[in-house]
Design a protein around this motif. Structure first.
Motif, PDB file in Angstrom:
ATOM      1  N   VAL A  24       0.832  -1.093   0.034  1.00 14.95           N
ATOM      2  CA  VAL A  24      -0.184  -0.088  -0.075  1.00 14.95           C
ATOM      3  C   VAL A  24       0.930   1.192   0.043  1.00 14.95           C
ATOM      4  O   VAL A  24       0.391   2.392  -0.172  1.00 14.95           O
ATOM      5  N   ASP A  57       0.677   3.290  -3.002  1.00 15.92           N
ATOM      6  CA  ASP A  57      -0.335   4.111  -3.305  1.00 15.92           C
ATOM      7  C   ASP A  57      -0.576   5.313  -2.511  1.00 15.92           C
ATOM      8  O   ASP A  57      -1.341   6.131  -2.983  1.00 15.92           O
ATOM      9  N   ARG A  88      -9.819   1.095   2.348  1.00 18.58           N
ATOM     10  CA  ARG A  88     -10.448   0.274   1.521  1.00 18.58           C
ATOM     11  C   ARG A  88      -9.426  -1.056   0.671  1.00 18.58           C
ATOM     12  O   ARG A  88      -9.884  -2.084   0.527  1.00 18.58           O
ATOM     13  N   LYS A  89      -8.131  -0.461   0.899  1.00 17.86           N
ATOM     14  CA  LYS A  89      -7.070  -1.162   0.214  1.00 17.86           C
ATOM     15  C   LYS A  89      -6.707  -2.574   1.263  1.00 17.86           C
ATOM     16  O   LYS A  89      -6.380  -3.846   0.818  1.00 17.86           O
ATOM     17  N   SER A 135      -8.342  -5.958   0.480  1.00 21.35           N
ATOM     18  CA  SER A 135      -8.177  -6.665  -0.878  1.00 21.35           C
ATOM     19  C   SER A 135      -6.776  -6.824  -0.887  1.00 21.35           C
ATOM     20  O   SER A 135      -6.304  -8.196  -1.397  1.00 21.35           O
ATOM     21  N   LEU A 136      -5.959  -6.314  -0.235  1.00 23.67           N
ATOM     22  CA  LEU A 136      -4.304  -6.820  -0.153  1.00 23.67           C
ATOM     23  C   LEU A 136      -4.172  -7.884   0.590  1.00 23.67           C
ATOM     24  O   LEU A 136      -3.406  -8.712   0.292  1.00 23.67           O
TER      25      LEU A 136
END
Length: 409
Positions: free
Chosen positions: A161, A164, A208-209, A212-213
């Protein structure tokens, strides 16, 4: 000797085994083809599948050197970020065996013995500002030390992350320290993290990540819609980035009982009645609670609770402006001091009882970049307009502006 690879019933092409070219080892072609396709999603899929590693050689080069020296790639920066996110080692760029260049004599003729130098595209001064930022960041000692905190844990994928988010290195370090404690079973309380501070600095992106990660399910509650404690457990997931679901939060927790999952409480301080948060006291302290009156207790010990909030918005900016030199990056000591100073503000807003059960409060801070004058803004606009690609629309402008702004950080 030649190897045939069938593409379809009408055509074949021949690929000579790289092991027979200049004595090079046989690379894994899937990564080469993924990079050459100029599709960052293809690169991610190959790395995620384990078919190839980010430090594999692509012909005579490392994958990172191959990407940087390929002038045909329109999405070079995104592919570089993907390679770095999955663990590509920037030090390979300084290794002539992994990043070879032509032998050039003093007269400039190739193929003649002479000095050996790193290709210009793989040196910081030869990269565009955004690529240079991420490569330099990945090559820093602090980045490697921070990654080691959760290197062997379930949470390791979260290190991606950092490619990002910009300017939140200390927040990530503190987060990784907390997760490391849980991985080593040094803490028995559930993981509850509050991401606080100004809008637009990456809080929602990190939340949010997260799921999913880690490849675990996520349920996002829009806290502004709650009117009572009952509403919390009966709320549906409100994130457009998650798979559509008809499950309430209670159903989500029952479906994932005893398993890792993420619950995002978005804008937690904007709940209409603070009493709606009281039902979080038991799960945040004991990792279990009854989701319905008279029902059995549900095991919530492995739930990761993430709250996003604008609490301390003005305080974070005031702290930033009061520093001796606001243009310089925040130090670790300054960040930890800000954490200590911000916690009472959060306590005043959410209540000491709830905050006492929060693992850590992470302030998201302004980037240490100078304020742009109108002349600077106009100059940036004029520089990025030629980068507009009609087929890519506004994304091409966004990428060009990002490249310019990253150079200021």
């Amino acid at each position: 000797m030649k190897r045939k690879m069938s593409m379809n019933t009408h055509a074949q092409f021949v690929v000579p085994p790289p092991a027979f070219l200049h004595g090079l080892p046989t690379p894994k072609p899937t990564l080469l083809f993924a990079i050459a396709s100029d599709d960052v999603n293809e690169v991610r899929q190959v790395l995620e599948s384990g078919e190839a590693g980010p430090n594999d050689q692509v012909g005579p080069q490392s994958a990172l050197a191959f990407t940087l020296t390929n002038d045909k790639l329109s999405h070079k920066n995104e592919i570089v970020k993907a390679l770095l996110a999955y663990g590509a080692d920037p030090s390979a760029l300084r290794n002539p065996e992994l990043n070879p260049s032509a032998q050039v004599s003093s007269e400039g003729s190739e193929g003649v013995s002479g000095s050996h130098s790193q290709p210009g595209e793989t040196m910081p001064e030869g990269m565009d500002p955004a690529t240079r930022y991420y490569v330099t960041r990945a090559d820093s000692i602090h980045t490697r030390q921070t990654s080691q905190l959760i290197y062997r844990s379930f949470f390791r994928p979260l290190t991606r992350v950092r490619y990002d988010l910009i300017g939140q290195d200390w927040a990530l370090e503190q987060l990784f320290r907390v997760l490391s404690m849980h991985s080593q079973r040094l803490s028995v309380a559930p993981i509850v993290v509050l991401l606080c501070g100004p809008s637009g600095h990456g809080k929602s992106l990190l939340a949010r990540k997260f799921g999913s990660l880690l490849d675990i399910p996520t349920h996002t509650v829009n806290m502004t819609t709650l009117r009572s404690t009952h509403d919390l457990w009966q709320s549906y997931s409100m994130s457009p980035y998650e798979e559509p679901s008809s499950d309430t939060l209670a159903q989500f927790l029952l479906n994932n009982e005893g398993e890792r999952c993420v619950v995002v409480l978005d804008e937690i301080e904007k709940v209409e009645d603070p009493k709606a948060l009281y039902s979080l006291l038991m799960p945040w302290e004991l990792g279990r609670c009854s989701l319905e009156t008279g029902k059995r207790h549900v095991d919530l010990t492995k739930v990761i609770w993430l709250g996003t909030s604008n609490i301390g918005h003005n305080f974070v900016f005031e702290h930033h402006d009061s520093r001796p030199d606001p243009s310089k990056p925040v130090t670790r000591e300054e960040y930890r001091g800000l954490m200590d100073l911000l916690r009472p503000h959060v306590s005043q807003c959410l209540g000491a009882s709830l905050l006492s059960r929060v693992t850590t409060v992470l302030p998201f801070i302004p980037n240490a970049a100078k304020t742009l004058s109108p002349q600077d803004v106009e100059a940036i606009v004029m520089k990025v307009l030629p980068s507009y690609v009609p087929s890519e629309g506004a994304r091409s402008l966004h990428r060009a502006v990002s490249n310019q702004l990253v150079d200021l950080i």
